[in-house]
Each structure stands twice: as structure tokens, then as C-alpha cells.
Motif scaffolding. Structure first.
Motif, mmCIF file in Angstrom:
data_model
loop_
_atom_site.group_PDB
_atom_site.id
_atom_site.type_symbol
_atom_site.label_atom_id
_atom_site.label_comp_id
_atom_site.label_asym_id
_atom_site.label_seq_id
_atom_site.Cartn_x
_atom_site.Cartn_y
_atom_site.Cartn_z
ATOM 1 N N GLU A 1 -37.619 -53.023 23.228
ATOM 2 C CA GLU A 1 -36.479 -52.772 22.343
ATOM 3 C C GLU A 1 -35.189 -52.936 23.133
ATOM 4 N N THR A 2 -34.206 -53.508 22.485
ATOM 5 C CA THR A 2 -32.856 -53.637 23.036
ATOM 6 C C THR A 2 -31.902 -52.976 22.055
ATOM 7 N N ILE A 3 -30.999 -52.163 22.569
ATOM 8 C CA ILE A 3 -30.097 -51.441 21.674
ATOM 9 C C ILE A 3 -29.099 -52.402 21.025
ATOM 10 N N ASP A 4 -28.596 -51.983 19.860
ATOM 11 C CA ASP A 4 -27.574 -52.754 19.159
ATOM 12 C C ASP A 4 -26.385 -52.986 20.085
ATOM 13 N N GLY A 5 -25.784 -54.118 19.942
ATOM 14 C CA GLY A 5 -24.639 -54.470 20.760
ATOM 15 C C GLY A 5 -25.002 -55.198 22.040
ATOM 16 N N SER B 1 -33.415 -38.288 33.344
ATOM 17 C CA SER B 1 -32.124 -38.558 33.975
ATOM 18 C C SER B 1 -30.924 -38.167 33.132
ATOM 19 N N GLY B 2 -31.121 -38.061 31.836
ATOM 20 C CA GLY B 2 -29.988 -37.788 30.968
ATOM 21 C C GLY B 2 -29.185 -39.026 30.620
ATOM 22 N N LEU B 3 -29.625 -40.197 31.099
ATOM 23 C CA LEU B 3 -28.949 -41.430 30.710
ATOM 24 C C LEU B 3 -29.035 -41.595 29.192
ATOM 25 N N ALA B 4 -27.996 -42.164 28.613
ATOM 26 C CA ALA B 4 -28.031 -42.450 27.183
ATOM 27 C C ALA B 4 -29.258 -43.300 26.868
ATOM 28 N N GLY C 1 -24.200 -46.955 32.701
ATOM 29 C CA GLY C 1 -24.662 -45.576 32.568
ATOM 30 C C GLY C 1 -25.569 -45.303 31.390
ATOM 31 N N GLN C 2 -26.189 -46.347 30.872
ATOM 32 C CA GLN C 2 -27.115 -46.148 29.756
ATOM 33 C C GLN C 2 -28.293 -47.114 29.851
ATOM 34 N N ILE C 3 -29.380 -46.748 29.206
ATOM 35 C CA ILE C 3 -30.538 -47.628 29.108
ATOM 36 C C ILE C 3 -30.278 -48.533 27.906
ATOM 37 N N ILE C 4 -30.197 -49.837 28.157
ATOM 38 C CA ILE C 4 -29.867 -50.764 27.076
ATOM 39 C C ILE C 4 -31.079 -51.539 26.572
ATOM 40 N N CYS C 5 -32.168 -51.522 27.345
ATOM 41 C CA CYS C 5 -33.387 -52.219 26.949
ATOM 42 C C CYS C 5 -34.558 -51.552 27.653
#
Length: 188
Positions: free
Chosen positions: A143-147, A87-90, A122-126
Motif C-alpha cells: 500500500e502507498t498512501i494518498d499523495g 516508532s510513532g511515525l505517521a 517523518g512518515q511511512i508512505i509505503c
């Protein structure tokens, strides 16, 4: 076999250790398939590569359903599939890297594994993926991204993943280092 006792140390101390160091990895896990193979495996590895890390395992209790506290963000839970990965999502590249770490290929994961991703802004956060799938069990990686940590996001994503495991007839199993208190909290 006699050959594996000769070839394994050469592979581990040479090729694998070199690649691991260059990738910045501090450890890797090796398990014997049979209990009687553990001592010969430890002897083969030698003292320089062997250390005991306390791992904790949480196995799903039949008859209970996962519960997730309301996460503190507007997030959509979606299946990890080929469309999401391309998808190109972050962070889609990080999800793909996690899958490649545990599976021989993305195609193999898509055919035999599954995962759930939390998407927001607009991003994958977990993301929570099947690290392995057996006839009756499934290993969990998350995994969950920082922030976005400590907000209930991993718990919500993990709960949805566990529901998927149960729908597929697999008992979810959670493994983490004993010092990883956030992962222990989510598992509980």
C-alpha cells in the motif's frame, strides 16, 4: 465434516457477515485447501455470499531480479520490525492494522514474516508485507498512501521486498483484482 457444513453457514451469515458489514467491508475471500472441497464450500456459503471476482496472480520468474525506476522522492527503505511499528511515525498504525488483517498477531508476523517500508518526511508512505509465508512461497501485500502514488514508490518498495523474499528462499507471489491497474503495473 458434517458439523462444519452445519456450523460454517451460521458463522458466515451471522457473526462474520455482521462484523464485515459494520467494518465497511464489501467482500472477503474464502479458499478451499483441497480442490474437491470447492463445490461443497460454495454450496455451504449459498448464493447470497458467493460471487466470482477475477483475481490475477503474478509469480516471480527465477533468474530475474526486480528492477525499480528511480522514485521521485527522497525515501529510505527500512525493514518492518517491532521498533518501526512502535516508532510513532505517521501511518505506523496503518501498517500494524494491515499486518493484523493477515496474521494472527503482530508477534507472529515478527517471528515468521517480514516487510519493507518506505519512510520519508517523518512518515511511512509505503509498506510491503508478507501476507503469508509458506515453505517455498510468500504472498505480497502493498500500500502507498494518498499523495505519494504513481511516483515509483511502490515499485521501489516492492522490488526491495522481493529481494528479501529471494534472500529468505521464498518465491514471491502477487495477487490483485483484475481491475486494480496500479497494482498490476507494480507487479509487472
Amino acid at each position: 465434516s458434517k458439523e462444519s457444513h452445519t456450523d460454517l453457514p451460521i458463522f458466515l451469515h451471522g457473526q462474520l457477515a455482521t462484523v464485515a458489514r459494520s467494518a465497511g467491508l464489501s467482500y472477503f475471500s474464502v479458499r478451499a485447501l483441497l480442490p474437491e472441497a470447492i463445490n461443497p464450500l460454495v454450496a455451504t456459503l449459498g448464493g447470497s455470499l458467493v460471487s466470482n471476482r477475477l483475481k490475477l496472480f503474478h509469480e516471480y520468474t527465477p533468474g530475474t531480479r526486480p528492477s525499480a525506476n528511480k522514485q521521485s522522492i527522497d525515501m529510505q527503505l527500512v525493514s518492518i520490525d517491532g521498533n518501526l511499528l512502535s516508532s510513532g511515525l505517521a501511518n505506523s498504525d496503518r501498517v500494524a492494522s494491515e499486518i493484523k488483517w493477515m496474521w494472527p498477531s503482530i508477534d507472529r508476523f515478527l517471528a515468521h514474516g517480514w516487510g519493507i517500508a518506505g519512510v520519508a518526511d517523518g512518515q511511512i508512505i509505503c509498506w510491503c508485507t508478507a501476507e503469508y509465508v509458506g515453505p517455498s512461497h510468500c504472498g505480497i501485500g502493498i500500500e502507498t498512501i494518498d499523495g505519494h502514488q504513481n511516483r515509483g514508490i511502490a515499485t521501489a518498495t516492492g522490488a526491495r521486498f522481493i529481494e528479501e523474499c529471494l534472500q529468505r528462499g521464498r518465491k514471491p507471489c502477487w495477487e490483485c483484482d483484475s481491475t486494480n491497474s496500479p497494482s498490476l503495473h507494480v507487479a509487472q
